[in-house]
Write a protein that holds these residues in place. Structure first.
Motif, mmCIF file in Angstrom:
data_model
loop_
_atom_site.group_PDB
_atom_site.id
_atom_site.type_symbol
_atom_site.label_atom_id
_atom_site.label_comp_id
_atom_site.label_asym_id
_atom_site.label_seq_id
_atom_site.Cartn_x
_atom_site.Cartn_y
_atom_site.Cartn_z
ATOM 1 N N ILE A 126 6.180 -12.931 7.086
ATOM 2 C CA ILE A 126 5.130 -13.393 7.514
ATOM 3 C C ILE A 126 5.165 -14.658 8.365
ATOM 4 C CG2 ILE A 126 2.758 -14.386 6.897
ATOM 5 C CD1 ILE A 126 3.001 -12.469 4.511
ATOM 6 N N VAL A 127 4.731 -14.699 9.591
ATOM 7 C CA VAL A 127 4.986 -16.156 10.418
ATOM 8 C C VAL A 127 3.575 -16.761 10.596
ATOM 9 C CG1 VAL A 127 6.789 -15.446 11.661
ATOM 10 C CG2 VAL A 127 4.832 -15.002 12.775
ATOM 11 N N ALA A 128 3.195 -17.912 10.669
ATOM 12 C CA ALA A 128 1.969 -18.605 10.682
ATOM 13 C C ALA A 128 1.395 -18.621 12.315
ATOM 14 C CB ALA A 128 2.167 -20.019 10.187
ATOM 15 N N THR A 129 0.477 -18.827 12.482
ATOM 16 C CA THR A 129 -0.296 -19.108 13.755
ATOM 17 C C THR A 129 -0.884 -20.209 13.776
ATOM 18 O OG1 THR A 129 -0.389 -16.599 13.946
ATOM 19 C CG2 THR A 129 -1.610 -18.122 15.547
ATOM 20 N N LYS A 130 -0.770 -20.934 14.728
ATOM 21 C CA LYS A 130 -1.379 -22.481 14.792
ATOM 22 C C LYS A 130 -2.828 -22.359 14.549
ATOM 23 C CE LYS A 130 -1.329 -26.540 17.600
ATOM 24 N NZ LYS A 130 -0.987 -27.309 18.735
ATOM 25 N N ALA A 131 -3.433 -22.923 13.642
ATOM 26 C CA ALA A 131 -4.764 -23.110 13.278
ATOM 27 C C ALA A 131 -5.606 -23.968 14.494
ATOM 28 C CB ALA A 131 -5.000 -23.838 11.933
ATOM 29 N N LEU A 132 -6.916 -23.842 14.267
ATOM 30 C CA LEU A 132 -7.687 -24.315 15.273
ATOM 31 C C LEU A 132 -8.009 -26.024 14.829
ATOM 32 C CD1 LEU A 132 -10.493 -21.706 15.416
ATOM 33 C CD2 LEU A 132 -9.052 -22.365 17.365
ATOM 34 N N PRO A 133 -8.011 -26.665 15.925
ATOM 35 C CA PRO A 133 -8.613 -28.067 15.656
ATOM 36 C C PRO A 133 -9.687 -28.258 14.800
ATOM 37 C CG PRO A 133 -8.224 -27.677 18.080
ATOM 38 C CD PRO A 133 -8.169 -26.248 17.398
ATOM 39 N N ALA A 134 -9.687 -29.207 14.013
ATOM 40 C CA ALA A 134 -10.606 -29.338 12.972
ATOM 41 C C ALA A 134 -12.043 -29.559 13.449
ATOM 42 C CB ALA A 134 -10.672 -30.610 12.196
#
Length: 556
Positions: A126-134
């Motif tokens: 499993i690889v992480a995808t960059k989250a949205l800005p807050a």
């Protein structure tokens, strides 16, 4: 039904049908029993809940058959058989409990054989995808795709996939005699329109130095001729029992001779069509998660023919899908098993799986996990009485969704405290609610019920002009009515180092089929340029975007 009077019923991969189709599937099995036919279920990943329901449906129908044909015979058993490549068993079964025990014995034998004899061919990660800005506002999938928020998501997913393509290639390439390194991989996305957005961003990014990417976009919305051509070439290239035949494939040989770079990466970017019914063998795969079932199906296309155990993970799964990244309340759906009534407790895959991804196999589908009453009970929150409790497991979610679609949960006495589908399949044969000849139930649980479609045709004229249109069948002779205003032909420029895997134009493909069929180009294109597209729900027709390599999709 007339066919069932004289034929047996074979259901290939019945567990691949959507939950909404299971009542209709059970009905035809019930009718097969009623008419005295035999039923064969062919699949390596049948969930216990589905097997049990199909058995119940068949037995209920068979009782009617026996009452008519053998009124003085008290024998109520059903002959059941189990087969795989290692074992076979036949038994006369008299009740559901005996059937369930026999299924479990056979499954246990199969699992023991598989775990003892097979190397781990599909290692996942499993690889992480960059989250949205807050400070990014939430939105809804399919709306305002051009806004900054959606573009950030598409770009983030594209960047993650591009990095993983390069990493997976370097871990799983094969070499030719000249030392050039080649790998063939697949990127499976959940839905067409987001997939096109992500694909455009991937193709707009140059690959690493000394590397060339060859892309093929593959989904259901291509004119028949173009899709058929892609599928025939993929079928040939991805049949990899003989590695020498792979190097001799025209597209592979030409790509290697035309470009002296060391690394050639061939990538299929597609939807679920890449995993259903395709006998393809890839070196690696990347999946946008929607369900564990789809991940298992995709994994079955990695090392399918060569069966070479990898040293490193050869399947990557994103930790969130695009719906989850957009903040949608129900994310793992269409395709997937999450619904407002059967929610998951998290949007992150790392919270929803345990060891199922590290060694991807059919076991989570074949073996039902331990489930508690809470997994089926209604949510205790006062504002959510129509939904079940959320669960934190993809495996439990899929098996409880199947059970809920097929049966009344909790029985006749305690079912009020449990979430139940308003139209479970068992209503058709359950004696406590006999509706087995109700047209209304059939109408409400129709097979493959879908939105209305309208048919278009991409026609190539004798002068070489491509036109979109529809065939007017209101009068004879039928005529071709142009509808070019419904399609916007889009242009796209590839970044340096990227190219199309199959570069034939639509005109060349139509001429290819016209030569094979020995027909006139205009007539052949009218037959093979057809495609069915969703009708608009409003008075305003849908305007489609069209590109020979990307297919048909909804543009900005």
């Amino acid at each position: 039904m007339l066919r069932l009077l004289t034929s047996d019923l074979v259901l290939d991969e019945p567990d691949d049908f959507g939950l909404e189709d299971l009542p209709a599937l059970c009905r035809i099995v019930n009718w097969a029993g009623m008419l005295g036919s035999r039923v064969l279920l062919s699949s390596a990943t049948l969930p216990p809940g589905l097997i049990a329901a199909l058995y119940d449906a068949y037995v209920a129908g068979r009782q009617h058959f026996n009452e008519v044909h053998f009124p003085h015979n008290n024998e109520t058993g059903v002959v059941c058989a189990w087969y795989d490549e290692n074992h076979s068993e036949v038994s006369l079964i008299h009740d559901q409990q005996t059937f369930t025990q026999a299924c479990k014995r056979f499954t246990d034998k199969r699992l023991k054989t598989l775990t003892n004899n097979e190397d781990v061919l599909r290692k996942g990660q499993i690889v992480a995808t960059k989250a949205l800005p807050a400070d990014t506002e939430e939105g809804t999938l399919g709306r305002d795709k051009g806004n900054e928020r959606d573009q950030f998501i598409f770009k983030s997913v594209a960047n993650t996939i591009s990095q993983e393509i390069d990493r997976l290639h370097n871990a799983h390439y094969v070499k030719n005699e000249s030392g050039q390194r080649v790998s063939v991989g697949v990127v499976r996305m959940a839905n067409i329109n987001p997939m096109i957005e992500v694909a455009k961003k991937i193709l707009s990014t140059s690959p690493p130095e000394n590397t060339q990417f060859h892309f093929c976009v593959y989904h259901s919305q291509f004119p028949l001729a173009l899709r058929s051509y892609k599928e025939s070439r993929l079928d040939s290239i991805l049949t990899r029992y003989d590695e020498n035949a792979f190097w001799a494939q025209p597209e592979i040989a030409k790509a290697l001779s035309d470009s002296p770079v060391t690394n050639h990466v061939f990538v299929v970017i597609g939807t679920s069509v890449v995993e259903v019914g395709r006998d393809h063998d890839y070196d690696w795969a990347i999946a946008e998660p929607s369900s564990l079932r789809s991940i298992i199906q995709l994994a079955g296309r990695v090392q399918r023919h060569r069966k070479q155990a990898p040293a490193k993970p050869n399947i990557v799964v994103l930790d969130q899908n695009i719906r989850a990244l957009k903040g949608e309340r129900v994310a793992y759906c269409k395709p997937g098993f999450e619904t407002p009534e059967l929610p998951l407790s998290s949007r992150k895959l790392t919270d929803l799986v345990s060891t199922e991804i590290a060694n991807i196999s059919a076991i989570p589908r074949m073996v039902e996990p331990t489930m508690t009453k809470r997994d089926f009970m209604k949510d205790a929150l006062p504002d959510n009485k129509s939904a079940a409790n959320s669960v934190s497991s993809f495996v439990i979610q899929e098996h409880r969704a199947i059970r809920t679609a097929l049966n009344v949960i909790g029985g006749d006495i305690n079912h009020e405290q449990f979430y139940n589908s308003p139209k479970p399949a068992s209503l058709w044969w359950d004696e406590s609610a006999p509706i087995d000849w109700s047209a209304e139930f059939i109408k409400q649980t129709a097979f493959r019920e879908s939105a209305p479609h309208e048919e278009f045709t991409l026609q190539l004229s004798d002068t070489g002009e491509l036109n979109w249109g529809q065939i007017d069948q209101t009068s004879l002779p039928y005529s071709f009515v142009k509808q070019n205003n419904r399609f916007t032909t889009e242009s796209f420029s590839l970044a340096k180092g990227n190219c199309w895997w199959f570069d034939k134009s639509a005109q060349e493909i139509f001429h290819y089929f016209a030569e094979k069929m020995d027909g006139e180009i205009e007539s052949v294109s009218q037959k093979l340029g057809v495609i069915g597209l969703r009708e608009s729900k409003s008075d305003r027709p849908i305007c489609w975007a069209w590109h020979e390599q990307f297919g048909i999709y909804q543009g900005d």
